[in-house]
Write a protein that holds these residues in place. Sequence first.
Motif, PDB file in Angstrom:
ATOM      1  N   ARG A 117      10.671  19.553 -35.735  1.00 40.81           N
ATOM      2  CA  ARG A 117      10.152  18.183 -35.634  1.00 40.81           C
ATOM      3  C   ARG A 117      10.054  17.507 -36.993  1.00 40.81           C
ATOM      4  NH1 ARG A 117       4.616  18.992 -33.795  1.00 40.81           N
ATOM      5  NH2 ARG A 117       4.505  16.716 -33.767  1.00 40.81           N
ATOM      6  N   GLY A 251       3.119  20.726 -38.616  1.00 38.67           N
ATOM      7  CA  GLY A 251       3.123  20.433 -37.183  1.00 38.67           C
ATOM      8  C   GLY A 251       1.737  20.474 -36.584  1.00 38.67           C
ATOM      9  N   LYS A 252       0.941  21.491 -36.942  1.00 36.28           N
ATOM     10  CA  LYS A 252      -0.434  21.584 -36.447  1.00 36.28           C
ATOM     11  C   LYS A 252      -1.290  20.456 -37.001  1.00 36.28           C
ATOM     12  CE  LYS A 252      -0.417  26.659 -36.118  1.00 36.28           C
ATOM     13  NZ  LYS A 252      -1.012  27.895 -36.681  1.00 36.28           N
ATOM     14  N   LYS A 255      -1.164  17.225 -34.996  1.00 34.67           N
ATOM     15  CA  LYS A 255      -1.732  17.253 -33.648  1.00 34.67           C
ATOM     16  C   LYS A 255      -3.188  16.820 -33.626  1.00 34.67           C
ATOM     17  CE  LYS A 255       1.280  20.876 -31.787  1.00 34.67           C
ATOM     18  NZ  LYS A 255       1.334  22.259 -31.252  1.00 34.67           N
ATOM     19  N   THR A 256      -3.866  16.953 -34.764  1.00 32.66           N
ATOM     20  CA  THR A 256      -5.302  16.655 -34.805  1.00 32.66           C
ATOM     21  C   THR A 256      -5.616  15.413 -35.626  1.00 32.66           C
ATOM     22  OG1 THR A 256      -5.546  18.103 -36.737  1.00 32.66           O
ATOM     23  CG2 THR A 256      -5.848  19.097 -34.566  1.00 32.66           C
TER      24      THR A 256
END
Length: 636
Positions: A117, A251-252, A255-256
């Motif tokens: 991504r 990436g993580k 997400k937040t």
Amino acid sequence: MSIKLCLGTACSISPGLDCSKYEEQYQELYKPLLSNLYNLVELPFTLFMSGPFLEWIEHKHPEFFMLIEEMIARTQLEVLGGGYYTPYFPMISPSDRVGQTELLTTSIRKQFGKRPRGAWLPASAWDPSLISSFCTCGIEYLLMDKVMLETSGFPGVNGLSPVTLEDSGKTVIALPLDNRYKTLERYSPKSFLDALQSSDIDRDEITVIVFFDQTSIPGLFTATEGSSSWIERFLSSISRSNIPIELTSPGKLLKTRIPNHKAYISTGMSPYDYEEIPAPEDIRILARTSVKQHLINSNNIMRLYSKMMYVTILVNQVRGDKARKKTAREEVWRSQYCETFRLLNGIESPESRVLRTLAYKNLLMAEKSTRIRGVFSPSIVCTDFDMDSIKEYLCQLDKVNMYVHTYGGKIFELDVFSVYRNFCDTSIPSSGLFIDHFFSMNALKRLSRGILPDEPDVFSCSIYQEQSIDRNKCEIQLKTNGTFGSLQQPLSLRKQYLFRNEGIQVQYILKNDSPLKLTGVFVTELDFSLINGKKNKQPEIVVYSEDIRKESGVIQAGFDDVSWIQLLDPCSNCTMTIEANENPSVSVFPIILESKTLGSKEKTQKIDGVRVFLYWKVDLSSNYETEKTVFLKLSC
């Protein structure tokens, strides 16, 4: 305040090296990296792997992929996408940007079953037009030097959090990359931790992404006897930190995230990708400097870039044969490796010459793929090849290309398709064939001793005007005028090129247009790229002078009454033979490349080519002219 910290590195291999070098690099860098990461389950990590690196690993060390797959499955490792051959994206066409990105995405998905991504940009080389290309490829975010973000001038954009970038209605997220820590092993774990904690205590949360250089891997992951590795000591320090530090991956992280600030980042590149870390007052300027600055700083790199753009146009014009077009396009992509277009400290090195020679090989293979047998016909194309607002003449034959520039009237590119070499590509900035000079008689003594005259000459910097062009016979006739000496005597030079697959014939007609007698030395210069062959075999020169055959390596020398001179390139086994209708005197000068061995102050020298000067003494009365003809024969 809490800190989100992402660690990672980029894995790539430089083209043109021996396979043993790749194996050595793997054993010293990548194997220790992956084995340590595999054991440090608590350490999330981000990895970029170039296409050639993936190809080599697949053939030589497939076990590498097994470990990566397992770490991806346990969400410890994130793999970034980007350009397959790690290009500077702003330097290549939009279609090549999409093609290279999709090729690497396909390779990663094939190996690991997951589509990337994010994207890695070499040197954070950026242009707003990249947004559209990345959106086409499904790329959602990229890593960009934090200095480029914090100097944008937009409210709230301080290089400590992700930023949304927009162009033509399409968006991509830029994550701040802190390149101050590219050589992370130079910091102790404690000093690095202290630097993180003092970043910005007024914010609730900051984002720090560090991609260390691959040469830093041994210093970070190798443990010495009786003590743990740098990375193990750092993980231990985090657990004792007063400020919460969360190790994560890009990436993580996204997400937040809450909605990002918006900004427009103009063309630029990382200021820390220059040879020396710049002074603080220079950072804002360097962050807004286009990566194309590398092109302007070197004539040789600009010529290669021009060749790449021209061949890209030829490839895009191929119709009806998808396989041929695909093959040609991938050869162009191979030539776009980022380090090919960069000179360390602006100085040529043996490494830069190897990369450029390989890039020309890829481009010539691509160009040959566009030529359909039975359809292609020899021609002379008039176009602004090198984008200097002056048209050049591109003579394209079955076996060779000869490109003529009206500035100096010289051949600046000589391509031989049988060996895929440009024999005009040397390490000197303005090399070429049939570069014309006219010196005073004082230069005669210096030339005869094999020494270049230091006086200004007449024709080498003149603009030549087209007199006639015959595309069927592959002939070009040019003319220029100049003034000579303290009396500013006017003189003119007519120059006729006749191109054949076997070589080149050049006829000169020098005329004295002044009312006074003209006395001087007429010189034509030919610069050839010569490369050592197998087992370091050196280039050779054979001269037939004063009815005696003389053989030697490439050394500085002078010869009189030369019937012919022959140059042997051991790398390609090509022979260049130079003759003239009137025996000239000849001076030969080696083109030397100097390099330093890592960790040593001693310089090593390597032959990169040869400069050959053919010269005749000229005595012309008013309105008289003299004729000289030079023949260059190619045998490959």
